[in-house]
Motif scaffolding. Structure first.
Motif, PDB file in Angstrom:
ATOM      1  N   TRP A  97     -78.292  35.202  -8.937  1.00  0.00           N
ATOM      2  CA  TRP A  97     -78.270  34.057  -9.833  1.00  0.00           C
ATOM      3  C   TRP A  97     -77.375  34.052 -10.603  1.00  0.00           C
ATOM      4  CZ3 TRP A  97     -78.624  34.432 -14.968  1.00  0.00           C
ATOM      5  CH2 TRP A  97     -79.379  35.611 -15.630  1.00  0.00           C
ATOM      6  N   VAL A  98     -77.033  32.825 -11.123  1.00  0.00           N
ATOM      7  CA  VAL A  98     -75.852  32.581 -12.242  1.00  0.00           C
ATOM      8  C   VAL A  98     -76.249  31.344 -13.041  1.00  0.00           C
ATOM      9  CG1 VAL A  98     -74.602  30.814 -10.687  1.00  0.00           C
ATOM     10  CG2 VAL A  98     -73.506  32.158 -12.396  1.00  0.00           C
ATOM     11  N   ARG A  99     -75.916  31.661 -14.187  1.00  0.00           N
ATOM     12  CA  ARG A  99     -76.097  30.416 -15.262  1.00  0.00           C
ATOM     13  C   ARG A  99     -74.458  30.058 -15.697  1.00  0.00           C
ATOM     14  NH1 ARG A  99     -80.360  29.226 -17.457  1.00  0.00           N
ATOM     15  NH2 ARG A  99     -81.328  31.305 -17.493  1.00  0.00           N
ATOM     16  N   VAL A 100     -74.193  28.948 -15.450  1.00  0.00           N
ATOM     17  CA  VAL A 100     -72.845  28.598 -15.925  1.00  0.00           C
ATOM     18  C   VAL A 100     -72.958  27.522 -16.820  1.00  0.00           C
ATOM     19  CG1 VAL A 100     -70.658  27.301 -14.937  1.00  0.00           C
ATOM     20  CG2 VAL A 100     -71.854  29.076 -13.395  1.00  0.00           C
ATOM     21  N   THR A 101     -72.118  27.730 -17.945  1.00  0.00           N
ATOM     22  CA  THR A 101     -71.795  26.690 -19.156  1.00  0.00           C
ATOM     23  C   THR A 101     -70.514  26.492 -19.015  1.00  0.00           C
ATOM     24  OG1 THR A 101     -73.513  27.729 -20.358  1.00  0.00           O
ATOM     25  CG2 THR A 101     -72.169  26.235 -21.484  1.00  0.00           C
TER      26      THR A 101
ATOM     27  N   VAL B 107     -75.755  24.895 -15.731  1.00  0.00           N
ATOM     28  CA  VAL B 107     -76.351  24.796 -14.576  1.00  0.00           C
ATOM     29  C   VAL B 107     -76.984  26.172 -14.144  1.00  0.00           C
ATOM     30  CG1 VAL B 107     -75.075  22.995 -13.529  1.00  0.00           C
ATOM     31  CG2 VAL B 107     -74.547  25.155 -12.983  1.00  0.00           C
ATOM     32  N   TYR B 108     -78.114  26.261 -13.596  1.00  0.00           N
ATOM     33  CA  TYR B 108     -78.584  27.689 -12.971  1.00  0.00           C
ATOM     34  C   TYR B 108     -78.930  27.410 -11.696  1.00  0.00           C
ATOM     35  CZ  TYR B 108     -81.994  31.135 -12.473  1.00  0.00           C
ATOM     36  OH  TYR B 108     -82.784  32.208 -11.787  1.00  0.00           O
ATOM     37  N   ARG B 109     -78.181  28.350 -10.797  1.00  0.00           N
ATOM     38  CA  ARG B 109     -78.331  28.355  -9.468  1.00  0.00           C
ATOM     39  C   ARG B 109     -78.610  29.677  -8.977  1.00  0.00           C
ATOM     40  NH1 ARG B 109     -78.274  23.828 -10.906  1.00  0.00           N
ATOM     41  NH2 ARG B 109     -76.787  22.212 -10.176  1.00  0.00           N
ATOM     42  N   GLU B 110     -79.712  29.877  -7.886  1.00  0.00           N
ATOM     43  CA  GLU B 110     -80.008  31.052  -7.366  1.00  0.00           C
ATOM     44  C   GLU B 110     -79.525  31.134  -6.017  1.00  0.00           C
ATOM     45  OE1 GLU B 110     -84.408  31.506  -7.500  1.00  0.00           O
ATOM     46  OE2 GLU B 110     -84.315  31.530  -9.664  1.00  0.00           O
ATOM     47  N   LYS B 111     -79.184  32.457  -5.427  1.00  0.00           N
ATOM     48  CA  LYS B 111     -79.022  32.602  -4.393  1.00  0.00           C
ATOM     49  C   LYS B 111     -80.025  32.295  -3.254  1.00  0.00           C
ATOM     50  CE  LYS B 111     -75.816  35.605  -3.195  1.00  0.00           C
ATOM     51  NZ  LYS B 111     -75.126  36.957  -2.868  1.00  0.00           N
ATOM     52  N   PRO B 112     -80.048  31.605  -2.155  1.00  0.00           N
ATOM     53  CA  PRO B 112     -81.258  31.175  -1.254  1.00  0.00           C
ATOM     54  C   PRO B 112     -81.405  32.645  -0.811  1.00  0.00           C
ATOM     55  CG  PRO B 112     -78.945  29.954  -0.640  1.00  0.00           C
ATOM     56  CD  PRO B 112     -78.744  30.920  -1.801  1.00  0.00           C
TER      57      PRO B 112
END
Length: 125
Positions: free
Chosen positions: A93-97, A117-122
């Motif tokens: 996962w990654v959280r990007v500011t 944004v916070y995104r996870e790898k499917p």
């Protein structure tokens, strides 16, 4: 899921993002903060750099995204950064500011405007 993470904070890049045409012509500084989630125990146990994420390479990827493209919205920029980071092996996962210190808000006094944004790898199929 592992709560381990690599943190990259205060990364400054000059980019050409913004709604106004002059922002996309003149450019400005953008500041990125990232949290990259992955299991760090294999790297910690083995002291093997191949068991983690090379943050120098991540930095180069971020530079390419911020400096190599132009977006109207920092929301789009944050999404593109997240997509690039999630392509790396071991990243869960990654959280990007994305911070925009010189956002064109007439008469306003502020440190920055930002999106996160916070995104996870499917999950693997």
């Amino acid at each position: 899921m592992s709560q381990d993470k690599i943190i990259l904070s205060g990364l400054r890049f000059y980019g050409y993002h913004g709604v106004h045409p002059e922002e996309r012509t003149l450019g400005q500084i953008f500041v990125l903060d990232l949290e990259i989630g992955l299991d760090l125990s294999p790297a910690a146990r083995t002291d093997d750099p191949s068991q983690t994420v090379n943050y120098s390479e991540v930095y180069k990827d971020l530079r390419d995204v911020v400096q190599g493209n132009s977006y109207k919205l920092i929301e789009t920029l944050a999404q593109k950064v997240a997509e690039v980071v999630l392509c790396r092996d071991k990243v869960l996962w990654v959280r990007v500011t994305v911070k925009k210190p010189a956002a064109p808000i007439h008469g306003a006094n502020f440190d920055f405007v930002a999106v996160q944004v916070y995104r996870e790898k499917p999950p693997a199929s």
